[in-house]
Design a protein around this motif. Structure first.
Motif, mmCIF file in Angstrom:
data_model
loop_
_atom_site.group_PDB
_atom_site.id
_atom_site.type_symbol
_atom_site.label_atom_id
_atom_site.label_comp_id
_atom_site.label_asym_id
_atom_site.label_seq_id
_atom_site.Cartn_x
_atom_site.Cartn_y
_atom_site.Cartn_z
ATOM 1 N N ALA A 208 -72.287 13.895 7.826
ATOM 2 C CA ALA A 208 -73.540 13.477 7.186
ATOM 3 C C ALA A 208 -73.336 13.114 5.719
ATOM 4 C CB ALA A 208 -74.579 14.594 7.294
ATOM 5 N N GLY A 209 -72.293 13.706 5.108
ATOM 6 C CA GLY A 209 -72.014 13.410 3.702
ATOM 7 C C GLY A 209 -72.119 14.621 2.784
ATOM 8 N N LYS A 210 -71.895 15.827 3.334
ATOM 9 C CA LYS A 210 -71.978 17.046 2.525
ATOM 10 C C LYS A 210 -70.910 17.062 1.423
ATOM 11 C CE LYS A 210 -71.393 19.367 6.345
ATOM 12 N NZ LYS A 210 -71.501 18.206 7.246
ATOM 13 N N SER A 211 -69.680 16.790 1.826
ATOM 14 C CA SER A 211 -68.590 16.816 0.836
ATOM 15 C C SER A 211 -68.771 15.697 -0.180
ATOM 16 C CB SER A 211 -67.239 16.681 1.540
ATOM 17 O OG SER A 211 -67.079 17.723 2.478
ATOM 18 N N SER A 212 -69.271 14.545 0.274
ATOM 19 C CA SER A 212 -69.517 13.433 -0.651
ATOM 20 C C SER A 212 -70.577 13.821 -1.674
ATOM 21 C CB SER A 212 -69.996 12.194 0.105
ATOM 22 O OG SER A 212 -69.056 11.821 1.069
ATOM 23 N N LEU A 213 -71.600 14.581 -1.226
ATOM 24 C CA LEU A 213 -72.650 14.996 -2.163
ATOM 25 C C LEU A 213 -72.085 15.997 -3.172
ATOM 26 C CD1 LEU A 213 -75.500 14.941 -3.208
ATOM 27 C CD2 LEU A 213 -76.185 16.531 -1.424
ATOM 28 N N PHE B 116 -65.722 16.941 11.493
ATOM 29 C CA PHE B 116 -65.006 18.136 11.041
ATOM 30 C C PHE B 116 -63.939 17.847 9.991
ATOM 31 C CE2 PHE B 116 -66.213 19.564 15.441
ATOM 32 C CZ PHE B 116 -67.221 20.404 15.009
ATOM 33 N N ALA B 117 -64.265 16.967 9.030
ATOM 34 C CA ALA B 117 -63.330 16.733 7.932
ATOM 35 C C ALA B 117 -63.178 18.028 7.121
ATOM 36 C CB ALA B 117 -63.824 15.600 7.047
ATOM 37 N N THR B 118 -64.277 18.733 6.956
ATOM 38 C CA THR B 118 -64.245 19.991 6.205
ATOM 39 C C THR B 118 -64.221 21.173 7.161
ATOM 40 O OG1 THR B 118 -65.614 18.980 4.506
ATOM 41 C CG2 THR B 118 -65.444 21.374 4.464
ATOM 42 N N LEU B 119 -63.296 22.077 6.916
ATOM 43 C CA LEU B 119 -63.261 23.281 7.730
ATOM 44 C C LEU B 119 -63.352 24.518 6.841
ATOM 45 C CD1 LEU B 119 -63.149 23.583 10.704
ATOM 46 C CD2 LEU B 119 -60.747 24.069 10.538
ATOM 47 N N ALA C 13 -78.665 6.151 1.782
ATOM 48 C CA ALA C 13 -79.815 5.274 1.549
ATOM 49 C C ALA C 13 -79.380 3.814 1.459
ATOM 50 C CB ALA C 13 -80.520 5.675 0.258
ATOM 51 N N ASP C 14 -78.157 3.598 0.999
ATOM 52 C CA ASP C 14 -77.669 2.213 0.871
ATOM 53 C C ASP C 14 -77.592 1.512 2.224
ATOM 54 O OD1 ASP C 14 -74.364 2.699 1.504
ATOM 55 O OD2 ASP C 14 -75.486 4.406 0.798
ATOM 56 N N ARG C 15 -77.663 2.274 3.301
ATOM 57 C CA ARG C 15 -77.553 1.676 4.635
ATOM 58 C C ARG C 15 -78.879 1.604 5.378
ATOM 59 N NH1 ARG C 15 -73.104 4.513 7.976
ATOM 60 N NH2 ARG C 15 -71.230 4.277 6.751
ATOM 61 N N SER D 118 -78.212 8.302 -2.132
ATOM 62 C CA SER D 118 -76.971 7.690 -1.665
ATOM 63 C C SER D 118 -75.841 8.229 -2.530
ATOM 64 C CB SER D 118 -77.032 6.168 -1.788
ATOM 65 O OG SER D 118 -75.723 5.647 -1.653
ATOM 66 N N CYS D 119 -74.895 8.880 -1.880
ATOM 67 C CA CYS D 119 -73.754 9.396 -2.632
ATOM 68 C C CYS D 119 -72.905 8.235 -3.120
ATOM 69 C CB CYS D 119 -72.897 10.305 -1.749
ATOM 70 S SG CYS D 119 -73.767 11.761 -1.235
ATOM 71 N N GLN D 120 -73.024 7.125 -2.417
ATOM 72 C CA GLN D 120 -72.181 5.983 -2.765
ATOM 73 C C GLN D 120 -72.698 5.264 -4.019
ATOM 74 O OE1 GLN D 120 -71.266 2.824 0.348
ATOM 75 N NE2 GLN D 120 -69.691 4.388 0.624
HETATM 76 N N1 LIG Z 1 -72.573 4.190 3.134
HETATM 77 C C1 LIG Z 1 -72.487 5.452 2.730
HETATM 78 N N2 LIG Z 1 -71.520 6.253 3.220
HETATM 79 C C2 LIG Z 1 -71.466 7.536 2.798
HETATM 80 C C3 LIG Z 1 -72.406 8.062 1.878
HETATM 81 N N3 LIG Z 1 -72.108 9.364 1.686
HETATM 82 C C4 LIG Z 1 -71.030 9.642 2.447
HETATM 83 N N4 LIG Z 1 -70.622 8.539 3.122
HETATM 84 C C5 LIG Z 1 -69.487 8.435 4.050
HETATM 85 O O1 LIG Z 1 -69.710 9.252 5.171
HETATM 86 C C6 LIG Z 1 -68.475 9.792 5.662
HETATM 87 C C7 LIG Z 1 -68.556 11.291 5.800
HETATM 88 O O2 LIG Z 1 -68.697 11.876 4.540
HETATM 89 P P1 LIG Z 1 -68.301 13.388 4.255
HETATM 90 O O3 LIG Z 1 -68.787 13.688 2.869
HETATM 91 O O4 LIG Z 1 -66.888 13.671 4.573
HETATM 92 O O5 LIG Z 1 -69.239 14.121 5.326
HETATM 93 P P2 LIG Z 1 -69.340 15.695 5.654
HETATM 94 O O6 LIG Z 1 -70.769 15.980 5.923
HETATM 95 O O7 LIG Z 1 -68.686 16.485 4.584
HETATM 96 O O8 LIG Z 1 -68.522 15.741 7.013
HETATM 97 P P3 LIG Z 1 -67.719 17.001 7.696
HETATM 98 O O9 LIG Z 1 -66.940 17.685 6.627
HETATM 99 O O10 LIG Z 1 -66.894 16.314 8.697
HETATM 100 O O11 LIG Z 1 -68.773 17.858 8.305
HETATM 101 C C8 LIG Z 1 -67.408 9.328 4.662
HETATM 102 O O12 LIG Z 1 -66.760 8.202 5.194
HETATM 103 C C9 LIG Z 1 -68.213 8.960 3.421
HETATM 104 O O13 LIG Z 1 -67.576 7.969 2.647
HETATM 105 C C10 LIG Z 1 -73.426 7.180 1.368
HETATM 106 O O14 LIG Z 1 -74.290 7.530 0.575
HETATM 107 N N5 LIG Z 1 -73.417 5.903 1.839
#
Ligand SMILES: Nc1nc2c(ncn2[C@@H]2O[C@H](COP(=O)(O)OP(=O)(O)OP(=O)(O)O)[C@@H](O)[C@H]2O)c(=O)[nH]1
Ligand SMILES: [Mg+2]
Length: 382
Positions: free
Chosen positions: A204-209, A232-235, A322-324, A337-339
């Motif tokens: 969902a983008g937890k690590s990105s946030l 499961f990128a993050t464990l 949100a960018d999508r 949008s984390c991006q």
């Molecule tokens: N377009 C877009 N992609 C995003 C955004 N935030 C995250 N992503 C993408 O979503 C994918 C997953 O992001 P992660 O932050 O690894 O997600 P996570 O929730 O930590 O995932 P797990 O650790 O696997 O549970 C990556 O390819 C990011 O680049 C965003 O705001 N916009």
């Protein structure tokens, strides 16, 4: 990449639900380093105790596996010990079920001692019921006689007890680690910082946030966590100190993501990692707003929180990517949008409010001057 065939028995699901399940299983396979060469489904009213799917379907599966030169078969259903054994014999290939697939991903990703112990305990908990059934069958085939079977059962009973003891030992070691962590978290509590935990469906983008918030207020990005486009990128959970505004700071934890039908034994094994969630002042649920399945995924997260008995905790919904998205259907959450950084300022303001930190957020007299000064110093240093 290991080539595999994805197989499954569809009983209750409608066509769309089944497609989603297959697609998500294919993503899990990818996360595990496997390439799905073909998908084989059977629609049926009941499961076959010997091989889950009917014998005709097993023959078809074998044919397809040979044609695709597959090295293994992954079932998206749960398989019993007997089914696993029979299927791998009849297909002459390695066969695993969905739980074993998730376990394998976790095994590949586990880095810290805690994560490795947790995965090891989960692997044994997975094997325990399957070991009994599979081996009874093998013994019956080998010896046939009642006496032989009795000896086999004794042997099985012994290995069962060995595994149970190993699980107990692992849990004792984990308890020890958990105690050390409680000391750390007591220290954190004494620091007076509020604890916020990122939760949500996998990818969902937890690590990105976490990364976006780490860099939002600071000039140099430090202590970033790994984010990747895979399940499961993050464990391992990671906690970072985040500056929201002025003197308002929080501790933010990134945790393992959830997926549908997460096996109980995995959730149990990850109890100590998930302790972060139990101790949080606020849960920040990250939702991938661009995923057509986001409502279902949110429901899975709610179910998981129920299982972890943390539904009473304060929660804030954050709709990411949100960018999508073109349309924004929900009002009770924040669209970010984390991006692009969209919505992050609003999120920070909401966090300050929810955590009662607004009084600390105001820059004190001289703060701006000081930060300007240090900024200038940085520049001079270059
Ligand atoms: N377009 C877009 N992609 C995003 C955004 N935030 C995250 N992503 C993408 O979503 C994918 C997953 O992001 P992660 O932050 O690894 O997600 P996570 O929730 O930590 O995932 P797990 O650790 O696997 O549970 C990556 O390819 C990011 O680049 C965003 O705001 N916009
Ligand atoms: Mg992550």
């Amino acid at each position: 990449m290991k080539s595999i065939v994805l197989a499954g028995l569809r009983i209750q699901e409608n066509e769309a639900e089944w497609e989603q399940k297959l697609s998500e299983a294919a993503m899990l396979c990818k996360a595990c380093g496997m390439e799905v060469k073909a998908r084989v489904s059977q629609k049926g009213q009941k499961t076959h105790p010997r091989t889950l799917i009917g014998s005709g379907k097993v023959a078809e599966l074998k044919q397809i596996s040979v044609a695709e030169q597959a090295e293994g078969v992954v079932f998206i259903n749960e398989l019993s010990g007997i089914q696993l054994r029979n299927l791998s014999q009849e297909l002459a290939l390695s066969v695993i079920d969905r739980s074993a697939l998730i376990l394998e991903i976790f095994e590949q990703r586990a880095r810290t001692r805690q994560a490795r112990l947790q995965v090891e305990a989960a692997r044994l908990a997975y094997q325990l019921p399957r070991l009994v059934l599979g081996q009874i069958h093998a013994d019956q085939q080998q010896g046939g006689g009642v006496r032989n079977r009795g000896a086999g059962e004794t042997r099985l009973e012994r290995s069962r007890r060995t595994i149970e003891k190993q699980i107990r030992d692992l849990h004792a070691q984990l308890k020890q680690l958990q105690l050390q962590q409680s000391v750390q978290s007591r220290k954190r509590r004494r620091s007076g910082l509020k604890q916020v935990c990122l939760i949500g469906y996998s990818n969902a983008g937890k690590s990105s946030l976490m990364n976006a918030l780490l860099t939002f207020r600071s000039i140099s990005p430090t202590k970033q966590v790994d984010a990747a486009d895979q399940l499961f990128a993050t464990l391992d959970s990671a906690t970072r100190r985040i500056k929201l505004a002025g003197r308002a700071e929080i501790l933010l934890s990134d945790t393992v993501g959830f997926v549908r039908d997460l096996p109980d034994f995995l959730l149990d094994a990850f109890e100590s990692t998930l302790q972060e969630i139990q101790e949080a002042d606020l849960l920040l649920e990250v939702i991938d707003a661009s995923d057509p399945q986001w409502e279902f995924q949110h429901e899975v997260v709610m179910q998981t929180l129920r299982r972890l008995q943390v539904l009473q905790l304060d929660r804030l919904l954050v709709f990411n990517k949100a960018d999508r998205v073109e349309q924004w259907p929900r009002k009770d959450g924040i669209l970010i949008s984390c991006q692009t950084g969209q919505g992050l300022e609003e999120l920070i303001q909401e966090l300050l409010l929810r955590l009662d930190l607004t009084s600390l957020a105001k820059p004190e007299i001289g703060d701006e001057f000081l930060s300007e000064l240090s900024y200038n110093e940085d520049e001079r240093g270059e």
